[in-house]
Design an enzyme around this catalytic site. Structure first.
Site, PDB file in Angstrom:
ATOM      1  NE  ARG A 259      -6.634  -3.743 -16.155  1.00  0.00           N
ATOM      2  CZ  ARG A 259      -7.555  -3.184 -16.938  1.00  0.00           C
ATOM      3  NH1 ARG A 259      -8.469  -2.380 -16.413  1.00  0.00           N
ATOM      4  NH2 ARG A 259      -7.585  -3.417 -18.229  1.00  0.00           N
TER       5      ARG A 259
ATOM      6  CB  SER B 284      -1.928  -7.899 -18.732  1.00  0.00           C
ATOM      7  OG  SER B 284      -2.640  -7.952 -19.945  1.00  0.00           O
TER       8      SER B 284
ATOM      9  CD  GLU C 246      -3.332  -6.415 -14.550  1.00  0.00           C
ATOM     10  OE1 GLU C 246      -4.473  -6.870 -14.659  1.00  0.00           O
ATOM     11  OE2 GLU C 246      -2.735  -5.839 -15.488  1.00  0.00           O
TER      12      GLU C 246
END
Length: 351
Positions: free
Chosen positions: A160, A239, A343
């Protein structure tokens, strides 16, 4: 190039949250993107880049500056080489690669947002990451004032993360190039156990591309991870927290906290994450800390389908969302000594 003033930004995000921008520019060509960026940089005007808006949390006061919405188009397939303009809708592009019989991104179906955002976040799901197929990213380098081509190695991809995320004010992604695979209509080897199980095969096996895509879409929809205007469980950024990656010493401390809190028979999820590091599950941590599906009684709540998604139930403000997010972070830290990291990108606000 369209220009609006005091323009609402909430409709441009999947959360449907946030105040207006002083100025909103919509660019439909690379040249327009570069011109808008250069103008803002020359004037010293704060600049917010918006693609599909699926990874943004914008403050209720909005953005004092120029918001640049990248709406470029371009899907060019040459053999197994794919080039996407940054503004292409990602889930549509995935569908087209499957229709073309090419493997490599089929398990990334249903992910909202634009193609240009995928290398920034190194988007991944169900055993695939874009870093495994991206060969080159064409971007405007704001520091150098020129367009550059960055190889996959130069993008510095990790979980990520990427060079673009590490230095968010430097690059504006214009185009992304991928190397896909012609496997006679079959998918890439399935790496994710849940996907393989749903398809009735073993991890490592291949299945028809369309079957892989449809199965992933069904799995995502069951978790509220496919956009649906009528379903508030999808009014989210997917998420909200990344899965924590812990040094082995920290994981040992965390493991002891789990035993102390939940008993000797409970083992936390643990996945290798490079030498000396272990990855665990943010969703598991949230659930075991007491924040179950549907948690909350306000306009921002945890999804009824997935503990990792924080959602706008229709009348939330960004502050409502942040209050919930802070509560979850504090609760997980108190229970297990692990600090969750958001995130989505925050604009004008922070946890």
């Amino acid at each position: 190039m369209q220009e609006l003033h005091d323009a609402p930004l909430a409709p441009l995000t999947t959360f449907r949250l946030g105040g207006p921008a002083t100025r909103l520019v919509t660019a439909t060509t690379d040249a327009e993107v570069i011109a808008a960026v250069r103008e803002a940089d020359a004037d010293g005007t704060p600049l917010l880049i918006i693609g599909g808006g699926s990874n943004l949390v914008i403050g209720d006061k909005g953005f004092q500056g120029t918001a640049l919405r990248i709406a470029t188009s371009g899907f060019e397939l040459t053999g197994t080489t794919l080039e996407l303009a940054a503004g292409e809708v990602w889930t549509d592009a995935v569908a087209r690669t499957v229709e073309a019989g090419l493997a490599g991104v089929e398990c990334l179906a249903g992910i909202p947002g634009s193609a240009g955002a995928t290398p920034i976040q190194n988007v991944g799901a169900y055993g695939q990451e874009v870093s495994s197929t991206i060969t080159e990213v064409i971007a405007y380098d704001r520091r150098a004032g020129e367009t550059v081509a960055l190889s996959a190695a130069e993008c510095a991809f990790s979980y990520r993360h990427s060079r673009f995320k590490a230095d968010p004010d430097r690059y504006v992604v214009l185009r992304v190039r991928f190397a896909l695979e012609d496997a006679d209509g079959l998918s890439a080897p399935l790496k994710y156990a849940e996907t393989a199980r749903a398809l009735g095969v073993e991890p490592g096996e291949r299945v028809p591309l369309a079957d892989a895509r449809e199965t992933v879409l069904k799995l995502r929809a069951g978790k509220g991870m496919v956009l649906d205007p009528e379903d508030h469980d999808t009014w989210s950024a997917g998420s909200f927290f990344t899965n924590p990656i812990l040094p082995d010493a920290d994981f040992a401390v965390f493991h002891a906290r789990v035993k102390e809190r939940l008993g000797d028979g409970v083992e936390p999820p643990a996945y290798p994450a490079g030498e000396g590091h272990t990855k665990t599950s943010a969703a598991w941590l949230i659930d075991k800390a007491g924040f179950t599906k549907g948690y909350g009684d306000g306009p921002a709540r945890i999804s009824t389908k997935h503990t990792l998604a924080l959602t706008n139930r229709g009348a939330a403000t960004t502050e409502d969302l942040l209050v919930l997010a802070r509560e979850v972070v504090a609760g997980v830290r108190e229970a297990f000594g692990v600090t969750l990291v958001n995130e989505p990108v925050t604009v004008g606000v922070s946890l």
